[in-house]
Every structure is written in C-alpha cells, then in structure tokens.
Motif scaffolding. Structure first.
Motif, short mmCIF file in Angstrom:
data_model
loop_
_atom_site.label_atom_id
_atom_site.label_comp_id
_atom_site.label_asym_id
_atom_site.label_seq_id
_atom_site.Cartn_x
_atom_site.Cartn_y
_atom_site.Cartn_z
N LEU B 24 0.84 -1.20 0.00
CA LEU B 24 0.00 0.00 0.00
C LEU B 24 0.87 1.26 0.00
N VAL B 25 1.94 1.24 0.81
CA VAL B 25 2.84 2.38 0.85
C VAL B 25 3.48 2.59 -0.53
N TYR B 26 4.00 1.51 -1.10
CA TYR B 26 4.67 1.61 -2.41
C TYR B 26 3.69 2.01 -3.51
N PRO B 74 -5.65 1.79 6.94
CA PRO B 74 -5.71 0.50 7.65
C PRO B 74 -7.04 -0.23 7.42
N LEU B 75 -8.12 0.53 7.27
CA LEU B 75 -9.42 -0.12 7.01
C LEU B 75 -9.39 -0.85 5.66
N ALA B 76 -8.81 -0.19 4.65
CA ALA B 76 -8.71 -0.84 3.33
C ALA B 76 -7.91 -2.15 3.45
N LEU B 77 -6.84 -2.11 4.25
CA LEU B 77 -6.02 -3.33 4.41
C LEU B 77 -6.83 -4.44 5.07
N VAL B 141 -5.45 5.21 -7.99
CA VAL B 141 -4.92 4.16 -8.86
C VAL B 141 -3.87 3.34 -8.11
N GLY B 142 -2.94 4.04 -7.45
CA GLY B 142 -1.89 3.34 -6.70
C GLY B 142 -2.46 2.47 -5.60
N THR B 143 -3.49 2.97 -4.91
CA THR B 143 -4.11 2.21 -3.82
C THR B 143 -4.77 0.94 -4.37
N LEU B 144 -5.48 1.08 -5.49
CA LEU B 144 -6.14 -0.08 -6.07
C LEU B 144 -5.12 -1.12 -6.55
N ILE B 145 -4.01 -0.64 -7.10
CA ILE B 145 -2.97 -1.59 -7.54
C ILE B 145 -2.44 -2.37 -6.34
N ALA B 151 -7.02 -9.91 -1.05
CA ALA B 151 -8.10 -10.83 -1.39
C ALA B 151 -9.37 -10.31 -0.72
N ALA B 152 -9.94 -9.28 -1.30
CA ALA B 152 -11.10 -8.63 -0.69
C ALA B 152 -12.34 -9.50 -0.86
N SER B 153 -13.04 -9.76 0.23
CA SER B 153 -14.28 -10.53 0.13
C SER B 153 -15.33 -9.73 -0.62
N ASN B 154 -15.30 -8.42 -0.45
CA ASN B 154 -16.24 -7.55 -1.13
C ASN B 154 -15.45 -6.50 -1.93
N PRO B 155 -15.14 -6.81 -3.17
CA PRO B 155 -14.27 -5.93 -3.96
C PRO B 155 -14.81 -4.52 -4.13
N GLY B 156 -16.13 -4.36 -4.27
CA GLY B 156 -16.69 -3.03 -4.43
C GLY B 156 -16.48 -2.18 -3.18
N LEU B 157 -16.71 -2.80 -2.03
CA LEU B 157 -16.53 -2.09 -0.76
C LEU B 157 -15.06 -1.72 -0.55
N ALA B 158 -14.18 -2.65 -0.83
CA ALA B 158 -12.74 -2.36 -0.69
C ALA B 158 -12.35 -1.22 -1.62
N GLY B 159 -12.92 -1.20 -2.82
CA GLY B 159 -12.64 -0.11 -3.76
C GLY B 159 -13.17 1.22 -3.24
N ALA B 160 -14.36 1.19 -2.63
CA ALA B 160 -14.92 2.43 -2.07
C ALA B 160 -14.03 2.97 -0.95
#
Lengths: 186, 211
Positions: B24-26, B74-77, B141-145, B151-160
């Motif tokens: 995430l940092v990189y 941290p929530l995204a992680l 973009v960097g965060t999504l990469i 391995a997000a159980s809910n990809p849409g939520l993780a993206g939000a």
C-alpha cells in the motif's frame, strides 16, 4: 486434533514464509484433503462430479498460494484458509450458473480430512495452460507435470533460473487471473 | 493436472512476497508525489497559510481529512484480508462522522443565521468538486494496484474505501489551498467530492479487485 491443526498449519506456513519450501509443500499437501472434504460438503446438494470438486480444490490451492501475503503470521490459519476456500467455491459455482448458500462456520473447523487421494486430477488448469504464452506454459508443465526442479527446467528450456522463476510465477498468476475474470467455465 | 503436481509447482514458486501494508505504501507514494507536483505547480497553498493556521476552522478543515485518511488506509487493508476485522476502524470512522456533525452544529450556533447560506455556498464549491477528485486520482490508482495483491471478500466495498483513503488525501491537500473555512462548507462540498472518489473506487474495485 482440530486445535492442533491450526497451530501445525501456522508453524508450517510461518516456516514457508521464511523460505522453507519443503514446509510449504507439506502445508499444501495437508491442506488438500481437508479442502477436498470442504468442497464436497459445500457441493453436496449440487450434482457435481469428482473432477469438478478437484478443479475447485485446485483453484483454492492456487488462490491460497497467490494470496499468501494476506495472512498475518499471528492470526490463526484455518479461518483464513476456509474464507478463501468458500470465496473460490462460491465463485466457481457462480461461473457454472449455480448458487449455494451454506454457512460454513459451523462445520469448517470440525471437518475431518478426506482420505488421501493424491492421484485425483482436475481438467480446468490443463485447459487454462493451453491459453498461456508458450514460455510460461512450458515452464509450468516442466515443473508441475514432469516434476523438474527450477534448475532442471532452466537447463532443459535453456533459460536462466531467474527467468524460469518469473515465468512460473506469471504463469500461475495468469491461470488464477483468468478465473477471476469469470472466464473459462468448466 | 493432478493436485499433487499442482502443489509441487506452487511450492517451487518462491517469488518473494511484499506484505500488504508495504504494498500500500509503495502503491500510494507515486500517486501522492504526482498529486503534490500538480499542487505545487498549478494551485499551491493559499496566501498567508502559516499565519492563518491557528484559526480553529482552518485547523479543523485540514486535520479532519488527515484523520479520515489515517483511518481509511488501515481499514482498506483489513477489507483486503480474508477474515480481516474492519470493525474497530469502522467505529473510529463513525466517531469521525460524529465529530464532523458536532463541528457543523457548533458552527450553526456561533454563526448568525443570515451568514449560514453564504458560508455553506462559499466561493469555490465547483473548484472543490473538481480539484479534490483530480488530486485523488493518481493516489486512488496506486491504492487499487496495491489492494489487487489482497483478497477482498467484497471488492466493491474495498474499492470504495480505497476511494475514501485517496479522497481524504486529496481533500487534506486541497484544504491548504481553499479559502472557504466553514465546517458548513467542508461537511457539504468536501464530503461530496470524497463521495465522488469513493464511487469511482467502488466501480473500479468491483471489477479490478476480484480474485
């Protein structure tokens, strides 16, 4: 025995993360029959053949491998494993146009391993292999099917060991990525 | 292919793994640098920012998005880990929303009612709605990469939540430029700008974060 499983898997996976590939292989081998039992259990109410079960088991193993970095070393392993297994199983069934709605928490931890059946084969990965770039396909085949080591594969294919490693990882990731895009129904 | 053969090939793949937090940092840093360059070259801080900074409204408008940013990462992680536990961080976020609501209420109490409308509309609502998403784009973009490795159980939520993380960064940066200081303005337009980034993140995540 079930509590032991968590700590045993945990120490194997920790060893694996610090570079012990034999521990990693043992971890995956111990996982496979439990995953098989898990997938069979989830598919019990659908009419699924054993090749289909094995395809899903292999997809789960591939996902566990590629998502290893999402496990925190201090967390218990088996909830992490079964969450991935459930996600991939539901996903695989959705691609086949079926739905299941089974709570797993009440049975996953108490699941006994199915009898060890090391020769069970799936067809899904073979089909995906055919769509990989040639170098990746040859490397994955040499190592998986022929049983070559990295250095043997490098010698046979006249590649550097580094290039073999890259091709192997990319090949495995590509197979997994194809399933995530919803392609390749079995 | 036999399962045992697959296992052998998985064990042979000893490519080193980057931890999710480090990824995430990189992933975020290059996007952050791009936004900072844009900020430095195109908009820059408002005049006399350093002298104005002790004012509570300005302090709040900059500190609040920073707090959201610090929580959303941290929530995204957590959302990108199977069996991750997002609850504590969700409570912190709810707490931050309460703080924002309190700031609005205090502002309404201290401000004469005939100024409410003026402060709420501000000078720059449209600029805010453009610049915050613009400065959040590369970080998103960097965060999504980075989250793609998860391995997000809910990809849409993780993206939000990736959008919340990037959007809060963009908002904090924009806050040092924006001349509108009222919590009425921040709660409306900053939130709306971040919601835009979150929607883009959710949409992108639901495709790109599938695994």
């Amino acid at each position: 025995m079930r509590a032991d499983r968590n700590s045993e898997w945990g120490s194997l996976l920790r060893a694996a993360n610090s570079g012990d590939s034999l521990a990693y292989q043992r971890f995956l081998r111990e996982l496979a029959p439990v995953l098989r039992a898990f997938v069979r259990r989830l598919l019990a109410r659908t009419s699924s053949g054993s090749a289909e079960v094995e395809d899903i088991v292999q997809e789960v193993l591939l996902a566990i491998h590629l998502k290893r970095q999402t496990w925190i070393e201090t967390a218990p392993v088996s909830p992490w494993v079964f969450t991935i297994a459930r996600h991939k199983t539901i996903d695989a069934l959705r691609r086949r146009g079926r739905h299941i709605d089974v709570p797993i928490d009440d049975f996953a931890e108490s699941l006994a391993a199915d009898n060890d059946e090391p020769n069970l084969a799936g067809v899904y990965i073979d089909r995906q292999l055919g769509t990989l770039p040639e170098v990746q396909r040859k490397v994955v085949q040499a190592i998986a099917v022929t049983g070559d080591s990295i250095s043997e594969a490098a010698e046979k294919l006249t590649m550097t060991q580094g290039a073999v490693r890259v091709a192997l990882h990319r090949g495995l990731a590509a197979i997994a990525a194809r399933t995530a895009k919803g392609g390749g129904t079995v | 292919m036999k399962t045992d053969d697959l296992i052998r090939s998985l064990a042979a793949d000893d490519t080193p793994r980057l931890s999710l937090a480090r990824a995430l940092v990189y992933g975020f840093l290059p996007g952050m640098v791009l936004s900072l360059i844009f900020y430095a070259l195109v908009i820059g801080p408002r005049p006399h920012l350093a002298e104005l900074l002790p004012a509570p409204r300005i302090l709040f408008k900059i500190a609040f998005p920073i707090a959201v940013f610090a929580c959303a990462g941290p929530l995204a992680l957590q959302l990108a880990r199977p069996r991750g536990d997002p609850r504590p961080l969700v409570y912190v976020l709810i707490g931050l929303l309460v703080v924002l609501a309190a700031a609005v209420v205090i502002e309404l109490l201290v401000l004469p009612p005939d100024l409410w409308r003026v402060r709420f509309i501000g000078h720059n609502a449209r600029v805010c709605l453009v610049l915050i998403p613009l400065m959040s784009a590369a970080p998103l973009v960097g965060t999504l990469i980075a989250l793609h490795r998860g391995a997000a159980s809910n990809p849409g939520l993780a993206g939000a939540v990736a959008g919340l993380f990037a959007g809060a960064f963009g908002a904090a940066l924009y806050a040092t430029h924006c001349p509108d200081d009222s919590p009425l303005f921040v709660a409306t337009w900053y939130s709306l700008a971040i919601l835009i980034v979150m929607s883009v993140g959710a949409l992108a995540g639901s495709r790109f974060l599938r695994w």
